[in-house]
Scaffold this motif. Sequence first.
Motif, PDB file in Angstrom:
ATOM      1  N   ASP A  14     -19.041 -28.206  12.592  1.00  0.00           N
ATOM      2  CA  ASP A  14     -17.677 -28.034  12.099  1.00  0.00           C
ATOM      3  C   ASP A  14     -17.636 -28.397  10.617  1.00  0.00           C
ATOM      4  O   ASP A  14     -18.224 -29.398  10.186  1.00  0.00           O
ATOM      5  CB  ASP A  14     -16.719 -28.934  12.885  1.00  0.00           C
ATOM      6  CG  ASP A  14     -15.287 -28.804  12.405  1.00  0.00           C
ATOM      7  OD1 ASP A  14     -14.619 -27.832  12.788  1.00  0.00           O
ATOM      8  OD2 ASP A  14     -14.850 -29.676  11.623  1.00  0.00           O
ATOM      9  N   GLY A  15     -16.933 -27.595   9.840  1.00  0.00           N
ATOM     10  CA  GLY A  15     -16.892 -27.800   8.404  1.00  0.00           C
ATOM     11  C   GLY A  15     -16.344 -29.149   7.989  1.00  0.00           C
ATOM     12  O   GLY A  15     -16.861 -29.784   7.068  1.00  0.00           O
ATOM     13  N   ASP A  16     -15.300 -29.615   8.664  1.00  0.00           N
ATOM     14  CA  ASP A  16     -14.703 -30.908   8.314  1.00  0.00           C
ATOM     15  C   ASP A  16     -15.660 -32.062   8.590  1.00  0.00           C
ATOM     16  O   ASP A  16     -15.796 -32.977   7.769  1.00  0.00           O
ATOM     17  CB  ASP A  16     -13.393 -31.105   9.083  1.00  0.00           C
ATOM     18  CG  ASP A  16     -12.308 -30.151   8.625  1.00  0.00           C
ATOM     19  OD1 ASP A  16     -12.163 -29.988   7.399  1.00  0.00           O
ATOM     20  OD2 ASP A  16     -11.614 -29.565   9.478  1.00  0.00           O
ATOM     21  N   CYS A  17     -16.316 -32.023   9.750  1.00  0.00           N
ATOM     22  CA  CYS A  17     -17.261 -33.091  10.102  1.00  0.00           C
ATOM     23  C   CYS A  17     -18.470 -33.082   9.170  1.00  0.00           C
ATOM     24  O   CYS A  17     -18.959 -34.142   8.754  1.00  0.00           O
ATOM     25  CB  CYS A  17     -17.716 -32.935  11.551  1.00  0.00           C
ATOM     26  SG  CYS A  17     -16.415 -33.246  12.772  1.00  0.00           S
ATOM     27  N   TYR A  18     -18.943 -31.893   8.829  1.00  0.00           N
ATOM     28  CA  TYR A  18     -20.095 -31.777   7.927  1.00  0.00           C
ATOM     29  C   TYR A  18     -19.755 -32.358   6.554  1.00  0.00           C
ATOM     30  O   TYR A  18     -20.558 -33.098   5.966  1.00  0.00           O
ATOM     31  CB  TYR A  18     -20.479 -30.301   7.803  1.00  0.00           C
ATOM     32  CG  TYR A  18     -21.699 -30.045   6.963  1.00  0.00           C
ATOM     33  CD1 TYR A  18     -22.981 -30.133   7.501  1.00  0.00           C
ATOM     34  CD2 TYR A  18     -21.572 -29.703   5.622  1.00  0.00           C
ATOM     35  CE1 TYR A  18     -24.101 -29.882   6.729  1.00  0.00           C
ATOM     36  CE2 TYR A  18     -22.687 -29.461   4.835  1.00  0.00           C
ATOM     37  CZ  TYR A  18     -23.941 -29.542   5.400  1.00  0.00           C
ATOM     38  OH  TYR A  18     -25.057 -29.302   4.624  1.00  0.00           O
TER      39      TYR A  18
END
Length: 334
Positions: A14-18
């Motif tokens: 996921d972009g936010d977690c990355y």
Amino acid sequence: SYNLLDACRRFSFDGDCYMFLGILKGELPEEVFHDQAKMLEDLRKEFEKADQKEAGKKRLKNAVSKKAANKVVETFFSNKTKEDLLKLKFALHTDQPGKLVNYIELFSEDENFSQGAFVELARRLHLEDFEAYMADLQEALNLASDGATVPYRSLATVLEEQDPLKSAADIAEMIRAGTADIFLEDPAPDSPVDVLTFCAALRRHFFVRKTPADRVEQILKEKRGRAKAASRGPPGLGESQYGFSLSSAASPTSASAGEAASDGVADRRKKPGMSVSFVGDPEPLHSPKSGTADSGSSRYSTEDEEPSSREGSDAGDEEAEENDTEEVLNDDNV
């Protein structure tokens, strides 16, 4: 804290977690969050401009044709490689497979605050490009160093060779950001700059690569060619723009002069009374091959070249394949 880190690693797709994990580990600057939000907003505005252009004086339909959408992608992401552009177009077609691309739906979030394949890919590339850019810079600086440091005067050259489309003002800003913790006053040209300290300082700021990574070598060759031509000056009297001068004992109006004008350079060398002399050193046809890249090379440099006939065939096949793909992606009836 351990649970938070473990969750970020497991859901890093996921972009936010990355992004959050990269900031926690110090691999990404905090300003990347705001820069990414601005990037997506600017991209949405470009789709809106394309809608206005297609609609004219009519009411906006919140959608654009597939061809116009692909054009927006190419223009907005002009610093991406051909491969990344193709991935973005396929992701766009996956989210919006119809004749029109509804950009309102394209940027909308689901119940889990996730967006479609296109937006998520754009966000991921936004972060990965920064990481690759920083890695390329550190590799080039290491090659230009004496093992740990590089002279201050070499910084601008290395930065320009890694991103030849970046302006002199942007390069100066990067040098100031990277050396702010090293020098308290203006350094001398030979002042040593620690590579690790310089790169760590750069990572605290979000600098974007302006040049597509797969075109760095090509653009560098073009810039060097233009610089060499400019230093040589305009062709003089009796001098060709291609770097050789022609002198003949015969009159320009004679029949022999007419024959000389119609013959090739090789034939001219055989004719008595005419000489061919090159002005300056001719440009080498191929760059020297080496197992180790120098400070001006890129991670994306190619392997040993094939014969020219093979190159032409491969280039033609690749261009035909890209054209076929573009035709499919631009087809409103797909």
